[in-house]
Scaffold this motif. Structure first.
Motif, mmCIF file in Angstrom:
data_model
loop_
_atom_site.group_PDB
_atom_site.id
_atom_site.type_symbol
_atom_site.label_atom_id
_atom_site.label_comp_id
_atom_site.label_asym_id
_atom_site.label_seq_id
_atom_site.Cartn_x
_atom_site.Cartn_y
_atom_site.Cartn_z
ATOM 1 N N MET A 1 0.848 -1.172 0.000
ATOM 2 C CA MET A 1 0.000 0.000 0.000
ATOM 3 C C MET A 1 0.891 1.231 0.000
ATOM 4 O O MET A 1 1.986 1.213 0.519
ATOM 5 C CB MET A 1 -0.906 -0.017 1.238
ATOM 6 C CG MET A 1 -1.644 1.278 1.432
ATOM 7 S SD MET A 1 -2.716 1.311 2.860
ATOM 8 C CE MET A 1 -3.937 0.155 2.362
ATOM 9 N N LYS A 2 0.404 2.293 -0.559
ATOM 10 C CA LYS A 2 1.122 3.572 -0.541
ATOM 11 C C LYS A 2 0.533 4.457 0.556
ATOM 12 O O LYS A 2 -0.622 4.312 0.938
ATOM 13 C CB LYS A 2 1.003 4.273 -1.880
ATOM 14 C CG LYS A 2 1.806 3.611 -2.978
ATOM 15 C CD LYS A 2 2.034 4.586 -4.108
ATOM 16 C CE LYS A 2 2.780 3.937 -5.231
ATOM 17 N NZ LYS A 2 4.174 3.746 -4.958
ATOM 18 N N GLY A 3 1.357 5.372 1.034
ATOM 19 C CA GLY A 3 0.912 6.317 2.044
ATOM 20 C C GLY A 3 1.922 7.431 2.209
ATOM 21 O O GLY A 3 2.929 7.492 1.506
ATOM 22 N N LYS A 4 1.636 8.312 3.159
ATOM 23 C CA LYS A 4 2.506 9.459 3.422
ATOM 24 C C LYS A 4 2.823 9.495 4.907
ATOM 25 O O LYS A 4 1.934 9.315 5.746
ATOM 26 C CB LYS A 4 1.805 10.748 2.997
ATOM 27 C CG LYS A 4 2.642 11.990 3.231
ATOM 28 C CD LYS A 4 2.065 13.220 2.564
ATOM 29 C CE LYS A 4 0.905 13.761 3.337
ATOM 30 N NZ LYS A 4 0.476 15.089 2.867
ATOM 31 N N ILE A 5 4.089 9.736 5.228
ATOM 32 C CA ILE A 5 4.488 9.843 6.632
ATOM 33 C C ILE A 5 3.947 11.144 7.190
ATOM 34 O O ILE A 5 4.211 12.218 6.651
ATOM 35 C CB ILE A 5 6.022 9.783 6.777
ATOM 36 C CG1 ILE A 5 6.542 8.425 6.322
ATOM 37 C CG2 ILE A 5 6.436 10.073 8.217
ATOM 38 C CD1 ILE A 5 8.038 8.290 6.357
ATOM 39 N N LEU A 6 3.170 11.044 8.243
ATOM 40 C CA LEU A 6 2.634 12.229 8.899
ATOM 41 C C LEU A 6 3.593 12.768 9.947
ATOM 42 O O LEU A 6 3.733 13.978 10.110
ATOM 43 C CB LEU A 6 1.286 11.910 9.550
ATOM 44 C CG LEU A 6 0.164 11.496 8.599
ATOM 45 C CD1 LEU A 6 -1.089 11.161 9.396
ATOM 46 C CD2 LEU A 6 -0.114 12.582 7.588
ATOM 47 N N ASP A 7 4.231 11.846 10.667
ATOM 48 C CA ASP A 7 5.118 12.266 11.745
ATOM 49 C C ASP A 7 6.093 11.141 12.045
ATOM 50 O O ASP A 7 5.764 9.964 11.903
ATOM 51 C CB ASP A 7 4.305 12.601 12.998
ATOM 52 C CG ASP A 7 5.154 13.199 14.105
ATOM 53 O OD1 ASP A 7 6.095 13.950 13.805
ATOM 54 O OD2 ASP A 7 4.869 12.911 15.285
ATOM 55 N N PHE A 8 7.308 11.518 12.446
ATOM 56 C CA PHE A 8 8.285 10.541 12.913
ATOM 57 C C PHE A 8 9.109 11.184 14.004
ATOM 58 O O PHE A 8 9.660 12.267 13.834
ATOM 59 C CB PHE A 8 9.203 10.061 11.781
ATOM 60 C CG PHE A 8 10.205 9.054 12.254
ATOM 61 C CD1 PHE A 8 9.818 7.768 12.569
ATOM 62 C CD2 PHE A 8 11.541 9.387 12.402
ATOM 63 C CE1 PHE A 8 10.726 6.824 13.025
ATOM 64 C CE2 PHE A 8 12.462 8.471 12.849
ATOM 65 C CZ PHE A 8 12.057 7.179 13.159
ATOM 66 N N ASN A 9 9.183 10.528 15.156
ATOM 67 C CA ASN A 9 9.938 11.018 16.300
ATOM 68 C C ASN A 9 11.241 10.236 16.377
ATOM 69 O O ASN A 9 11.231 9.025 16.620
ATOM 70 C CB ASN A 9 9.117 10.845 17.582
ATOM 71 C CG ASN A 9 9.786 11.470 18.781
ATOM 72 O OD1 ASN A 9 11.004 11.459 18.905
ATOM 73 N ND2 ASN A 9 8.981 12.007 19.663
ATOM 74 N N ILE A 10 12.363 10.913 16.193
ATOM 75 C CA ILE A 10 13.667 10.250 16.192
ATOM 76 C C ILE A 10 13.993 9.683 17.568
ATOM 77 O O ILE A 10 14.571 8.601 17.675
ATOM 78 C CB ILE A 10 14.765 11.232 15.728
ATOM 79 C CG1 ILE A 10 14.535 11.606 14.274
ATOM 80 C CG2 ILE A 10 16.151 10.641 15.907
ATOM 81 C CD1 ILE A 10 15.462 12.659 13.735
ATOM 82 N N GLN A 11 13.615 10.385 18.630
ATOM 83 C CA GLN A 11 13.939 9.925 19.984
ATOM 84 C C GLN A 11 13.266 8.602 20.321
ATOM 85 O O GLN A 11 13.887 7.705 20.876
ATOM 86 C CB GLN A 11 13.534 10.977 21.039
ATOM 87 C CG GLN A 11 14.446 12.180 21.094
ATOM 88 C CD GLN A 11 14.136 13.205 20.002
ATOM 89 O OE1 GLN A 11 13.060 13.197 19.422
ATOM 90 N NE2 GLN A 11 15.088 14.072 19.721
ATOM 91 N N THR A 12 12.000 8.475 19.991
ATOM 92 C CA THR A 12 11.276 7.245 20.312
ATOM 93 C C THR A 12 11.378 6.208 19.189
ATOM 94 O O THR A 12 11.122 5.027 19.418
ATOM 95 C CB THR A 12 9.785 7.529 20.576
ATOM 96 O OG1 THR A 12 9.183 8.052 19.388
ATOM 97 C CG2 THR A 12 9.616 8.491 21.731
ATOM 98 N N GLY A 13 11.715 6.646 17.986
ATOM 99 C CA GLY A 13 11.798 5.740 16.856
ATOM 100 C C GLY A 13 10.438 5.275 16.365
ATOM 101 O O GLY A 13 10.320 4.219 15.766
ATOM 102 N N GLU A 14 9.414 6.088 16.603
ATOM 103 C CA GLU A 14 8.059 5.726 16.199
ATOM 104 C C GLU A 14 7.454 6.832 15.348
ATOM 105 O O GLU A 14 7.818 7.999 15.467
ATOM 106 C CB GLU A 14 7.195 5.489 17.428
ATOM 107 C CG GLU A 14 7.668 4.315 18.261
ATOM 108 C CD GLU A 14 6.844 4.120 19.526
ATOM 109 O OE1 GLU A 14 6.028 4.998 19.854
ATOM 110 O OE2 GLU A 14 7.035 3.092 20.174
ATOM 111 N N GLY A 15 6.519 6.438 14.494
ATOM 112 C CA GLY A 15 5.881 7.412 13.629
ATOM 113 C C GLY A 15 4.505 6.965 13.193
ATOM 114 O O GLY A 15 4.028 5.889 13.579
ATOM 115 N N ILE A 16 3.878 7.805 12.365
ATOM 116 C CA ILE A 16 2.526 7.545 11.864
ATOM 117 C C ILE A 16 2.522 7.748 10.354
ATOM 118 O O ILE A 16 3.076 8.719 9.844
ATOM 119 C CB ILE A 16 1.498 8.500 12.515
ATOM 120 C CG1 ILE A 16 1.497 8.330 14.018
ATOM 121 C CG2 ILE A 16 0.108 8.269 11.941
ATOM 122 C CD1 ILE A 16 0.667 9.382 14.741
#
Length: 148
Positions: free
Chosen positions: A1-16
């Motif tokens: 599936m295709k999508g777009k990264i909304l957010d990524f937090n480098i400290q926690t290593g998690e994103g949406i």
């Protein structure tokens, strides 16, 4: 599936990621399969496993990352570069004003500043085209490098 990264937090290593199906999927840095770090607005291909995004790859076929296209910037530099329009497009307003003023002052000063600004714009046109989309985004959009 295709999508777009909304957010990524480098400290926690998690994103949406927002998928093309309008559903939001969480992901961890361990699922990121590209060599460069994930950033907001990147277009990605991914799989879904229990509501989370897995096997995330950067979509290399996308010409625009982060809302600024290197092709648009290059064309502006080629056709309207003397006026500094490409600088305004990339958010470098001070550099755009400097180019515009020097270009216009060239009409008073025998055209020499106008020629110099035209050469600078042409060099930037070439530089924009030879950079990869990711490098262009990193250098000119994120870091706001305004000159060469």
């Amino acid at each position: 599936m295709k999508g777009k990264i909304l957010d990524f937090n480098i400290q926690t290593g998690e994103g949406i990621i927002s998928g093309n199906d309008s559903v939001r999927y969480n992901f961890s840095a361990a699922e990121w399969k590209s060599d460069k770090s994930p950033i907001a607005n990147q277009i990605v291909d991914f799989s879904i496993n229990e509501g989370d995004a897995t096997g995330i790859y950067l979509d290399k076929n996308v010409a625009s990352v982060g809302g600024k296209s290197k092709i648009v910037a290059a064309l502006l530099a080629f056709f309207l570069g003397g006026l500094g329009i490409h600088k305004f497009y990339l958010g470098c307003n001070t550099a755009g004003i400097i180019m515009l003023v020097l270009f216009l002052a060239g009409f008073i000063l025998v055209g020499i500043p106008t020629i110099i600004i035209g050469i600078i714009a042409f060099i930037e046109f070439i530089m924009y085209l030879i950079k990869s989309d990711e490098d262009f985004h990193q250098i000119y959009v994120e870091n706001k490098k305004c000159w060469f």
